[in-house]
Design a protein around this motif. Structure first.
Motif, PDB file in Angstrom:
ATOM      1  N   ASN A   1       0.850  -1.187   0.000  1.00  0.00           N
ATOM      2  CA  ASN A   1       0.000   0.000   0.000  1.00  0.00           C
ATOM      3  C   ASN A   1       0.888   1.239   0.000  1.00  0.00           C
ATOM      4  O   ASN A   1       1.988   1.227   0.546  1.00  0.00           O
ATOM      5  CB  ASN A   1      -0.936  -0.012   1.216  1.00  0.00           C
ATOM      6  N   PRO A   2       0.428   2.326  -0.645  1.00  0.00           N
ATOM      7  CA  PRO A   2       1.268   3.526  -0.779  1.00  0.00           C
ATOM      8  C   PRO A   2       1.781   4.064   0.559  1.00  0.00           C
ATOM      9  O   PRO A   2       2.912   4.546   0.644  1.00  0.00           O
ATOM     10  CB  PRO A   2       0.331   4.537  -1.446  1.00  0.00           C
TER      11      PRO A   2
ATOM     12  N   CYS B   1      16.927   5.645  -1.851  1.00  0.00           N
ATOM     13  CA  CYS B   1      17.143   4.271  -2.307  1.00  0.00           C
ATOM     14  C   CYS B   1      15.967   3.856  -3.176  1.00  0.00           C
ATOM     15  O   CYS B   1      14.827   3.862  -2.711  1.00  0.00           O
ATOM     16  CB  CYS B   1      17.201   3.303  -1.122  1.00  0.00           C
ATOM     17  N   PRO B   2      16.207   3.495  -4.426  1.00  0.00           N
ATOM     18  CA  PRO B   2      15.095   3.016  -5.242  1.00  0.00           C
ATOM     19  C   PRO B   2      14.439   1.797  -4.596  1.00  0.00           C
ATOM     20  O   PRO B   2      15.127   0.993  -3.959  1.00  0.00           O
ATOM     21  CB  PRO B   2      15.742   2.646  -6.571  1.00  0.00           C
ATOM     22  N   ILE B   3      13.115   1.688  -4.754  1.00  0.00           N
ATOM     23  CA  ILE B   3      12.402   0.517  -4.233  1.00  0.00           C
ATOM     24  C   ILE B   3      11.965  -0.347  -5.407  1.00  0.00           C
ATOM     25  O   ILE B   3      11.277   0.134  -6.305  1.00  0.00           O
ATOM     26  CB  ILE B   3      11.153   0.936  -3.420  1.00  0.00           C
ATOM     27  N   VAL B   4      12.371  -1.606  -5.388  1.00  0.00           N
ATOM     28  CA  VAL B   4      11.901  -2.519  -6.426  1.00  0.00           C
ATOM     29  C   VAL B   4      10.764  -3.367  -5.849  1.00  0.00           C
ATOM     30  O   VAL B   4      10.943  -4.098  -4.889  1.00  0.00           O
ATOM     31  CB  VAL B   4      13.039  -3.397  -7.005  1.00  0.00           C
ATOM     32  N   ASP B   5       9.583  -3.181  -6.418  1.00  0.00           N
ATOM     33  CA  ASP B   5       8.392  -3.923  -5.983  1.00  0.00           C
ATOM     34  C   ASP B   5       8.258  -5.094  -6.949  1.00  0.00           C
ATOM     35  O   ASP B   5       7.777  -4.944  -8.062  1.00  0.00           O
ATOM     36  CB  ASP B   5       7.186  -2.983  -6.050  1.00  0.00           C
ATOM     37  N   THR B   6       8.729  -6.258  -6.514  1.00  0.00           N
ATOM     38  CA  THR B   6       8.891  -7.386  -7.434  1.00  0.00           C
ATOM     39  C   THR B   6       7.683  -8.306  -7.414  1.00  0.00           C
ATOM     40  O   THR B   6       7.388  -8.932  -6.404  1.00  0.00           O
ATOM     41  CB  THR B   6      10.140  -8.200  -7.041  1.00  0.00           C
TER      42      THR B   6
ATOM     43  N   LYS C   1       6.633   4.233  -9.093  1.00  0.00           N
ATOM     44  CA  LYS C   1       5.265   4.567  -8.675  1.00  0.00           C
ATOM     45  C   LYS C   1       4.942   3.703  -7.459  1.00  0.00           C
ATOM     46  O   LYS C   1       4.986   2.471  -7.579  1.00  0.00           O
ATOM     47  CB  LYS C   1       4.275   4.216  -9.778  1.00  0.00           C
ATOM     48  N   PRO C   2       4.622   4.312  -6.321  1.00  0.00           N
ATOM     49  CA  PRO C   2       4.356   3.516  -5.112  1.00  0.00           C
ATOM     50  C   PRO C   2       3.242   2.497  -5.330  1.00  0.00           C
ATOM     51  O   PRO C   2       2.125   2.884  -5.661  1.00  0.00           O
ATOM     52  CB  PRO C   2       3.929   4.563  -4.079  1.00  0.00           C
ATOM     53  N   GLY C   3       3.562   1.220  -5.180  1.00  0.00           N
ATOM     54  CA  GLY C   3       2.539   0.175  -5.255  1.00  0.00           C
ATOM     55  C   GLY C   3       2.415  -0.485  -6.614  1.00  0.00           C
ATOM     56  O   GLY C   3       1.595  -1.391  -6.774  1.00  0.00           O
TER      57      GLY C   3
END
Ligand code: WTA
Length: 643
Positions: free
Chosen positions: A383-384, A399-404, A425-427
């Protein structure tokens, strides 16, 4: 102050992503022929891809005339250049206990010892070995030792019950079960060996049990069957020639939940899986030589297979293995471990982020996280709010977030933003990995929905090397589960949205699988555990939104006539399910249901049960096909979730 990573050279930037992605789908053979060179082959492949998703002829083969050894790829080939480099950092449950730094040379010796001990127990190429261990280095040695022998491992998460373990040992007809005396976790100990004893009572007498000493706690001992690993390893030789296996020989079986029936054995093979795990690990996490990388998963799940052991070690990386939990001794533990070991890439589940977010930022702020460079999430949609907290409080906006997005079946990442290549983009899972062709289909007609700003079910149009090959012992189930609803595609079981920019957002499962704290759970499994209780006549289980776990387990239970619906019985049923499956399947809410909403043909209308569990009973839709519409009013009146 966090480090400034602005000058960082990522493996892939936006232009390179576009170019490589286009090449990967235009000519997969050429693309994967090149990527196959990431690993060492004993006999090189001449065939890259032999795949059919056609009904009645589902087969998936990659590099199939090549031969290799996975353990040699994860260990031996690094010895010359990085024998003294740390392969595994092991951080125990208790922060007072010293951490271990296991070099590639030590990993080699320990894996060979384990391979020799297993061989002495009669394990040879193609045999199955079940691993039921805590998060200790021996779990990695055991996996790699099986790979070295060419044996097939099947890891059972140490939180699973004796019944679940026994079913898996029998399901793959294992020769040996590797366990430990006890598993410390969060300051408590689980009696793993006694669980294994109870499980083995349900298995053939010939199954042997190899016991690692972890705590030194008392265990019972069955002389003919049990073998003391710690004693045997002392005398075992520390070399063992890796056995040559075919690219398509199975590496492991991992049981996972589906929408019907009992968990199925997902089969992953040696060559393609390793290429895919290594490539995704390097590119998604932007792993560079010398980085310290930490994935907080357990090796009992696919994330631990691909991104604690096989991917990082194939790349000659340093991978951290953590035995404990995020909140022990307190909610600072993750961040203390990051500080202590100077972690650069950190990969965890949204459920852990939400739980830690609830404890307040001070637990993070007191730690020095300046070595962190990249963050990742896996297992469920984030969730955002949790994404923003992760980004700002943990990553300091730097830090980039990788949502895998991926699955046990896919072997590795399928969709994820890549650091340096995509605007985050969050989420959102955002964009496909190389070689992955996602399509959105209309769930009713099965027609492809093209264009942007659309929603439907998520399928994949062509194979990739990390794809599962079959269901252990049941190829028909493989075809039925993944290739029969939408012909010619791999069906993920997830829904998704493609937004106006063409970015993908996973909307969650569209089948009867729920996702509890990032763990997959088949509602059918919980139902069958419930109805096995003598007082339960019928049960229906659905998911409902839960602020920490993502989804909670909501059970509708009809009792046998004459049994009183009491709180004591609720507790008894909860304990019963924990015992039948394990604590992760523990029901959150149990509603007594005098009747369940059924069609005239007797099918439970789960859509209605889901709505009531979501406390969204105003929009139940058409209930006129129900045999007895009045049961719905009772269920609404007595609903358990009023949030
Ligand atoms: C869900 C875990 C949204 C999804 C690797 C999938 C996700 C199931 C994400 C597989 C994500 C996993 N965003 N949903 N980033 N990652 N899922 O087999 O529903 O334990 O089908 O594999 O988890 O769970 P599994």
């Amino acid at each position: 102050m966090p480090n400034d990573h602005s000058a960082r050279q990522y493996h892939v930037d936006a232009a390179k992503y576009q170019e490589m992605y286009a090449a990967s789908v235009a000519d997969p053979e050429a693309f994967w022929a090149e990527q196959g060179k990431r690993i060492d082959w004993i006999k090189p492949y001449s065939q890259v891809k032999d795949v059919s998703f056609a009904p009645g002829d589902i087969h998936i083969k990659w590099y199939h005339d090549g031969t290799l050894n996975v353990s040699a790829n994860c260990i031996d080939r690094h010895l010359e250049t990085r024998g003294d480099q740390t392969a595994i950092i092991w951080e125990p449950d208790d922060p007072e206990e010293p951490a271990q730094h296991i070099s590639y040379r030590e990993l080699h010796a320990n894996t060979c010892k384990m391979a020799n001990v297993l061989t002495d127990l009669g394990v040879t190429k193609g045999d199955r070995v079940v691993i039921y261990l805590p998060m200790i280095p021996e779990a990695a040695y055991a996996m790699l030792a099986c790979a070295r022998i060419g044996a097939i491992h099947s890891i059972v998460f140490a939180g699973f019950s004796p019944d679940a373990l026994g079913a898996r040992v029998n399901g793959c007809d294992a020769k040996v079960v590797i366990t430990a005396d006890e598993a410390p976790r969060g300051g408590r100990k689980t009696a793993l060996k006694s669980n294994a004893d109870a499980a083995l009572a349900q298995c053939k007498d010939s199954v042997k049990c190899l016991v690692v000493k972890r705590t030194g706690g008392e265990t019972s001992w069955n002389d003919g069957r049990d073998h003391d690993y710690t004693a045997l390893a002392k005398d075992a030789a520390d070399s063992f020639d890796p056995v040559e296996v075919g690219a398509e020989d199975p590496l492991f079986i991992l049981y996972t939940s589906g929408s019907t029936g009992q968990p199925k054995g997902v089969v992953h093979c040696s060559g393609g899986y390793l290429v895919y795990a290594a490539m995704t690990h390097e590119i998604t996490f932007d792993y560079h030589d010398g980085d310290i990388y930490w994935c907080t998963a357990d090796v009992g799940w696919v994330t631990g297979h691909s991104y604690i052991v096989y991917g990082p070690l194939a790349n000659g990386g340093t991978t951290l293995m953590f035995e404990g939990v995020p909140t022990y001794p307190d909610a600072s533990r993750f961040w203390q471990v990051c500080e202590k070991h100077k972690v650069n890439q950190f990969y965890t589940a949204p459920t852990a982020i939400r739980a830690l977010m609830g404890q307040g930022p001070e637990f993070v702020e007191k730690c020095d996280l300046s070595d962190l460079r990249l963050l990742g999430t896996v297992g469920e949609p984030i969730n955002p709010e949790a994404w923003n907290w992760y980004n700002e409080v943990v990553g300091k906006g730097n830090c980039p977030i990788v949502d895998t997005w991926w699955q046990t079946e896919t072997g590795g990442h399928m969709m994820t933003p890549l650091p340096g290549a995509h605007e985050l983009k969050p989420g959102a899972a955002q964009q496909p990995f190389f070689g992955i062709e996602p399509k959105v289909l209309d769930p009713q007609t099965g027609e492809e929905i093209t264009g942007n700003g659309v929603e439907g079910v998520l399928v994949i149009a062509d194979s990739w090397p990390g794809q599962m090959r079959t269901v252990w012992g049941d190829h028909e189930r493989f075809e039925k589960t993944y290739f029969s609803d939408y012909k010619g595609y791999y069906f993920s079981g997830d829904g998704c949205r493609r937004d106006e920019d063409g970015d993908y957002w996973i909307t969650g499962r569209v089948d009867d699988v729920i996702n509890v704290s990032g763990h997959r759970m088949g509602t059918a499994e919980v139902e069958s555990a419930l109805v096995a209780h003598p007082k339960v006549a019928e049960a229906a289980v659905v998911g409902y939104p839960h602020s920490i776990k993502g989804q909670g387990i909501y059970c509708y239970v009809t009792l046998m006539s004459g049994d009183a619906p009491t709180d004591a019985l609720r507790k008894e049923l909860r304990d019963w399910v924990r015992q039948e499956i394990g604590p992760i399947a523990s029901p959150d809410l149990i509603q007594w249901a005098p009747g369940l909403p059924k069609t005239r043909s007797g099918k439970i209308m789960r859509r209605i049960l889901r709505k009531i569990a979501e406390n969204d009973y105003g929009a139940l839709g058409d209930t006129s096909t129900l045999a007895d519409p009045s049961v719905v009013d009772d269920l609404i009146d007595n609903r358990m979730n009023r949030d």
